[in-house]
Design a protein around this motif. Structure first.
Motif, PDB file in Angstrom:
ATOM      1  N   PHE A 192       0.849  -1.329  -0.039  1.00 16.98           N
ATOM      2  CA  PHE A 192      -0.002   0.034   0.289  1.00 16.98           C
ATOM      3  C   PHE A 192       0.905   1.186   0.092  1.00 16.98           C
ATOM      4  N   PHE A 193       0.957   2.048  -1.229  1.00 21.44           N
ATOM      5  CA  PHE A 193       1.809   3.180  -1.209  1.00 21.44           C
ATOM      6  C   PHE A 193       0.937   4.271  -0.694  1.00 21.44           C
ATOM      7  N   THR A 194       1.451   4.979   0.129  1.00 20.54           N
ATOM      8  CA  THR A 194       0.836   6.357   0.760  1.00 20.54           C
ATOM      9  C   THR A 194       1.867   7.383   0.885  1.00 20.54           C
ATOM     10  N   PHE A 195       1.320   8.436   1.107  1.00 20.90           N
ATOM     11  CA  PHE A 195       2.114   9.761   1.232  1.00 20.90           C
ATOM     12  C   PHE A 195       3.300   9.844   0.307  1.00 20.90           C
ATOM     13  N   PHE A 196       4.478  10.125   0.813  1.00 23.65           N
ATOM     14  CA  PHE A 196       5.594  10.185  -0.114  1.00 23.65           C
ATOM     15  C   PHE A 196       6.161   8.795  -1.064  1.00 23.65           C
ATOM     16  N   GLY A 197       5.539   7.695  -0.236  1.00 26.33           N
ATOM     17  CA  GLY A 197       5.683   6.256  -0.854  1.00 26.33           C
ATOM     18  C   GLY A 197       5.084   6.195  -2.269  1.00 26.33           C
ATOM     19  N   LEU A 198       4.011   6.997  -2.430  1.00 27.73           N
ATOM     20  CA  LEU A 198       3.157   7.394  -3.851  1.00 27.73           C
ATOM     21  C   LEU A 198       4.271   7.581  -4.846  1.00 27.73           C
ATOM     22  N   GLU A 199       5.429   8.407  -4.622  1.00 26.13           N
ATOM     23  CA  GLU A 199       6.400   8.339  -5.518  1.00 26.13           C
ATOM     24  C   GLU A 199       6.905   7.343  -6.333  1.00 26.13           C
ATOM     25  N   ALA A 200       7.039   6.060  -5.605  1.00 25.43           N
ATOM     26  CA  ALA A 200       7.717   4.845  -6.110  1.00 25.43           C
ATOM     27  C   ALA A 200       6.788   4.279  -7.229  1.00 25.43           C
ATOM     28  N   VAL A 201       5.386   4.652  -7.214  1.00 24.69           N
ATOM     29  CA  VAL A 201       4.768   3.989  -8.458  1.00 24.69           C
ATOM     30  C   VAL A 201       4.174   5.151  -9.411  1.00 24.69           C
ATOM     31  N   GLN A 202       4.882   6.336  -9.372  1.00 21.64           N
ATOM     32  CA  GLN A 202       4.342   7.272 -10.290  1.00 21.64           C
ATOM     33  C   GLN A 202       5.361   7.292 -11.378  1.00 21.64           C
TER      34      GLN A 202
END
Lengths: 158, 102
Positions: free
Chosen positions: A41-51
């Motif tokens: 589950f990618f959240t907050f800055f972790g979302l950068e890894a799936v953009q």
């Protein structure tokens, strides 16, 4: 070695630094390779890894990271993060660790589910097309908890 | 320790991996696969040939290597050898379990 009691691993990746992304990826891949289910589950800055536009540009943090053994003042100099990241990527390549995009493909093909956090997606004003095709959906944390649907499920926050 | 596989006495470690590849043959592979509830098809054998070839060349096995192999993709690899594909396929192929974390 005996049979593991761990049946499913749920990871929450909240950070956008390369070392944290790799921690999640290596553990999730390692789970799948052992026949254990895995989801991230990618959240907050972790979302950068799936953009799409950002995933190959994750950096290692050189400031506020005592294990880098660089004085904080130097760590903040322009180009320092890029340099440290380049060095780290070189070492990773030597160990045959895939780059972020390729790692995500491997994870997805291995059956590891990849989820975006709805709250963070809304907060950063992101759209579905900002993310890699392998993303399985954008869900709430409640939806993610419901993925813990079997005995031996563990949840890990990174 | 010793284990009877396909009417032969085979040396294996505590996890069931063969200790001596010269004791392996296709019947042994078939029986090891059956223990994992896998019926070997031509596709399985292609992968097993690939794994053994890599092993003989002393090249480390990894999931990334599988992706680049040109023999099989990651998705199919997982579907052919459920329950941990590299672990299961190397056991059937009679070669050591890969030591890599990736």
């Amino acid at each position: 070695m005996g049979e593991t009691k761990v049946k499913k691993m749920l990871f929450i990746l909240s950070k956008g630094t390369i070392e944290n992304a790799y921690a999640a990826f290596v553990m999730a891949n390692g789970a799948r390779m052992e026949g254990i289910d895995a989801e991230i589950f990618f959240t907050f800055f972790g979302l950068e890894a799936v953009q799409k536009k950002k995933l190959e540009h994750l950096h290692v943090a050189t400031v506020g990271n005592p294990a880098m053994h660089i004085p904080t003042m130097l760590g903040g100099l322009p180009g320092m993060e890029a340099f440290a990241t380049k060095m780290m990527k070189k070492e990773m390549e030597k160990l045959d660790m895939p780059p972020v995009g390729e790692f995500l493909e491997i994870l997805s093909d291995s059956g590891c589910k990849l989820w975006g956090c709805k709250l963070a997606v809304d907060m950063f004003h992101l759209e579905r097309e900002d993310f890699i095709d392998e993303l399985d959906g954008i869900i709430t944390i409640g939806d993610f908890y419901s993925r813990a649907d079997q005995e031996g499920t563990h949840l890990l926050f990174i | 320790m010793k284990k009877m596989i396909a009417q032969r006495e085979i040396d294996v470690n505590e996890e069931g991996y063969l200790l001596d590849f010269s004791q392996w043959n296709r019947e042994v592979g078939q029986e090891l696969a059956a223990e994992k509830n896998i019926t070997l098809t031509d596709r399985h054998w292609e992968v097993i040939d690939y794994l053994q070839d890599k092993h003989h060349k002393e090249e480390a096995l990894s999931i990334r290597g599988i992706k680049k192999s040109g023999v099989i993709n990651v998705k199919e690899f997982y579907s052919l050898f459920p329950g941990g594909p590299l672990k299961v396929s190397t056991l059937i192929a009679g070669i050591p379990k890969p030591k890599s974390c990736i």
